[in-house]
Design a protein around this motif. Structure first.
Motif, PDB file in Angstrom:
ATOM      1  N   LYS A 282      29.059 -28.225  -3.455  1.00 30.96           N
ATOM      2  CA  LYS A 282      28.864 -27.725  -4.822  1.00 30.96           C
ATOM      3  C   LYS A 282      28.248 -28.775  -5.749  1.00 30.96           C
ATOM      4  CE  LYS A 282      31.612 -23.621  -4.662  1.00 30.96           C
ATOM      5  NZ  LYS A 282      32.820 -22.878  -4.813  1.00 30.96           N
ATOM      6  N   ASP A 283      27.975 -30.002  -5.226  1.00 25.42           N
ATOM      7  CA  ASP A 283      27.301 -31.004  -6.064  1.00 25.42           C
ATOM      8  C   ASP A 283      25.829 -30.680  -6.234  1.00 25.42           C
ATOM      9  OD1 ASP A 283      29.569 -32.380  -6.465  1.00 25.42           O
ATOM     10  OD2 ASP A 283      29.247 -33.776  -4.794  1.00 25.42           O
ATOM     11  N   ILE A 284      25.312 -29.774  -5.412  1.00 24.40           N
ATOM     12  CA  ILE A 284      23.930 -29.335  -5.633  1.00 24.40           C
ATOM     13  C   ILE A 284      24.012 -27.891  -6.145  1.00 24.40           C
ATOM     14  CG2 ILE A 284      23.414 -28.418  -3.303  1.00 24.40           C
ATOM     15  CD1 ILE A 284      20.654 -29.851  -3.602  1.00 24.40           C
ATOM     16  N   VAL A 285      23.341 -27.620  -7.240  1.00 20.66           N
ATOM     17  CA  VAL A 285      23.466 -26.306  -7.869  1.00 20.66           C
ATOM     18  C   VAL A 285      22.356 -25.397  -7.375  1.00 20.66           C
ATOM     19  CG1 VAL A 285      23.460 -25.062 -10.055  1.00 20.66           C
ATOM     20  CG2 VAL A 285      24.542 -27.296  -9.902  1.00 20.66           C
ATOM     21  N   ALA A 286      22.754 -24.288  -6.754  1.00 17.46           N
ATOM     22  CA  ALA A 286      21.755 -23.292  -6.323  1.00 17.46           C
ATOM     23  C   ALA A 286      21.209 -22.613  -7.571  1.00 17.46           C
ATOM     24  CB  ALA A 286      22.417 -22.264  -5.412  1.00 17.46           C
ATOM     25  N   ILE A 287      19.889 -22.494  -7.641  1.00 17.23           N
ATOM     26  CA  ILE A 287      19.325 -21.718  -8.750  1.00 17.23           C
ATOM     27  C   ILE A 287      18.432 -20.612  -8.201  1.00 17.23           C
ATOM     28  CG2 ILE A 287      19.417 -23.648 -10.385  1.00 17.23           C
ATOM     29  CD1 ILE A 287      16.352 -23.667 -10.290  1.00 17.23           C
ATOM     30  N   ALA A 288      18.523 -19.469  -8.868  1.00 20.12           N
ATOM     31  CA  ALA A 288      17.676 -18.329  -8.493  1.00 20.12           C
ATOM     32  C   ALA A 288      16.753 -18.064  -9.686  1.00 20.12           C
ATOM     33  CB  ALA A 288      18.550 -17.144  -8.126  1.00 20.12           C
ATOM     34  N   GLY A 289      17.087 -17.102 -10.535  1.00 19.59           N
ATOM     35  CA  GLY A 289      16.255 -16.854 -11.727  1.00 19.59           C
ATOM     36  C   GLY A 289      16.527 -17.849 -12.837  1.00 19.59           C
ATOM     37  N   CYS A 290      17.694 -18.491 -12.781  1.00 16.88           N
ATOM     38  CA  CYS A 290      18.109 -19.545 -13.719  1.00 16.88           C
ATOM     39  C   CYS A 290      18.446 -19.003 -15.115  1.00 16.88           C
ATOM     40  CB  CYS A 290      17.020 -20.612 -13.826  1.00 16.88           C
ATOM     41  SG  CYS A 290      17.716 -22.258 -13.998  1.00 16.88           S
ATOM     42  N   THR A 291      18.559 -17.686 -15.268  1.00 20.40           N
ATOM     43  CA  THR A 291      18.804 -17.160 -16.617  1.00 20.40           C
ATOM     44  C   THR A 291      20.231 -17.433 -17.101  1.00 20.40           C
ATOM     45  OG1 THR A 291      19.353 -14.975 -15.724  1.00 20.40           O
ATOM     46  CG2 THR A 291      17.072 -15.319 -16.411  1.00 20.40           C
ATOM     47  N   ASP A 292      21.188 -17.531 -16.200  1.00 18.97           N
ATOM     48  CA  ASP A 292      22.533 -17.951 -16.613  1.00 18.97           C
ATOM     49  C   ASP A 292      22.593 -19.467 -16.733  1.00 18.97           C
ATOM     50  OD1 ASP A 292      24.341 -15.750 -17.032  1.00 18.97           O
ATOM     51  OD2 ASP A 292      24.130 -15.268 -14.915  1.00 18.97           O
ATOM     52  N   LEU A 293      22.048 -20.158 -15.744  1.00 16.46           N
ATOM     53  CA  LEU A 293      22.200 -21.617 -15.717  1.00 16.46           C
ATOM     54  C   LEU A 293      21.514 -22.294 -16.904  1.00 16.46           C
ATOM     55  CD1 LEU A 293      21.789 -22.225 -11.891  1.00 16.46           C
ATOM     56  CD2 LEU A 293      23.828 -22.686 -13.266  1.00 16.46           C
TER      57      LEU A 293
END
Ligand SMILES: Cc1cc2nc3c(=O)[nH]c(=O)nc-3n(C[C@H](O)[C@H](O)[C@H](O)COP(=O)(O)OP(=O)(O)OC[C@H]3O[C@@H](n4cnc5c(N)ncnc54)[C@H](O)[C@@H]3O)c2cc1C
Length: 301
Positions: free
Chosen positions: A33-44
């Motif tokens: 979990k130290d690397i953050v998966a990003i998809a559309g990134c709209t939440d992140l």
């Protein structure tokens, strides 16, 4: 010239954009979990914007074609975790067989958000107010998760472990969501209730799938499944309500009965968007509206 992170002024954190799922899973296994998966990134991006801190190492899933596809089979459709809400809403098979999913994808923020927002991100962000989870619960969706240890599937109904917590392990990625096509003689009813008709976080949302038995007498409920948002710490199915409706004539279900069953299923709170009392009352109204819609759809004897 050395590049710096514009927020922290420090060297940027690693940004890893693998082109195969195997490479992505290796990175996940190494960094967990130290690397953050990003998809559309709209939440992140909203979260990152809110706090002026250095961005974490990123596992960018956007180059993984195998996570973006939408495959329709005879009994179900399998939607890649990074398929966007826009691509889901315009998919012809989903439009024909899973209309509530089209509706919830179209309720997910603005058109601009829908172009980036992914189904997997909506699930993994694990907000109890997210718009697609109630629909996935009502349709009985299953999730496929993968890690270097292998692949597993899990009923979506058991995936949320608590507020913003899921049963995904630290080395796993969500790969896809399989949504079975409903039986015949079903009525699908989805409604999001918010401050505005669009671009609002729900006060409450509900998806219902009511299957009728049209035998000789009046139509009865053969099966009913539900999903609710914003009435508890996680997106909630309503198993007591489903059990209590089974076998009842559609024309003989009253408010008190629905109220009693929902009292066991939902745990609404007072918060900035609404009150627990309003949410309980609207939840009952929505269930009764779904039952009315099912009764209207039944052949008249
Ligand atoms: C202006 C605005 C309006 C919005 N309106 C709505 C709305 O009306 N309804 C609604 O439900 N949401 C809304 N959202 C929230 C957001 O757009 C959705 O939740 C969206 O579906 C998130 O998808 P994403 O791909 O952008 O996720 P990301 O931001 O990329 O990721 C979200 C989370 O999921 C994790 N994740 C993503 N993909 C995977 C994967 N494959 N495996 C493991 N973990 C993964 C990430 O690590 C992160 O924790 C809104 C957001 C904004 C900014």
């Amino acid at each position: 010239m050395s590049a710096v992170d514009p927020v922290s002024g420090q060297p940027p954190a690693p940004w890893y954009r693998p082109v195969s799922l195997a490479d992505a899973l290796s990175a996940r296994a190494r960094w967990r979990k130290d690397i953050v998966a990003i998809a559309g990134c709209t939440d992140l991006m909203v979260g990152w914007n809110a706090g002026a801190r250095r961005l974490p190492p990123v596992l960018d899933l956007s180059a993984l074609a195998e996570l973006r596809s939408i495959e329709a089979g005879p009994d179900s459709v399998t939607i890649g975790a990074t398929a966007s809400c826009a691509s889901i809403a315009r998919h012809p098979v989903i439009a024909g067989r899973l209309p509530m999913l089209v509706a919830s994808a179209r309720q997910t923020g603005s058109v601009a958000i829908q172009n980036r927002a992914t189904l997997g991100g909506n699930i993994m962000n694990a907000s109890p107010a997210a718009d697609n989870p109630p629909v996935l619960l009502a349709y009985g969706a299953r999730l496929t998760l993968a890690s270097v240890r292998g692949i597993r599937t899990i009923d979506y109904a058991s995936f949320h472990a608590g507020y913003k917590r899921t049963l995904a392990e630290g080395d796993e990625l969500l790969v896809s969501v399989t949504v079975p096509f409903p039986a015949e003689r079903v009525t699908a009813y989805y409604r999001k209730v918010g401050t505005r008709r669009a671009q609002a976080i729900s006060k409450i949302a509900m998806a219902a799938l009511i299957e009728r038995d049209d035998g000789a007498g009046p139509a009865v409920v053969r099966n009913a499944s539900f999903g609710f948002a914003s009435v508890g710490p996680v997106p909630l199915p309503a198993p007591s309500l489903s059990r209590s409706l089974r076998g009842l004539p559609l024309s003989g279900i009253d408010r008190a009965q629905v109220e009693r069953a929902l009292a066991a299923d939902l745990a609404p709170l007072d918060d900035i968007r609404s009150t627990a009392a309003y949410r309980r009352s609207v939840a009952v109204n929505l269930v009764l509206a779904a039952i009315d819609a099912a009764r209207e759809a039944a052949p008249r004897g």
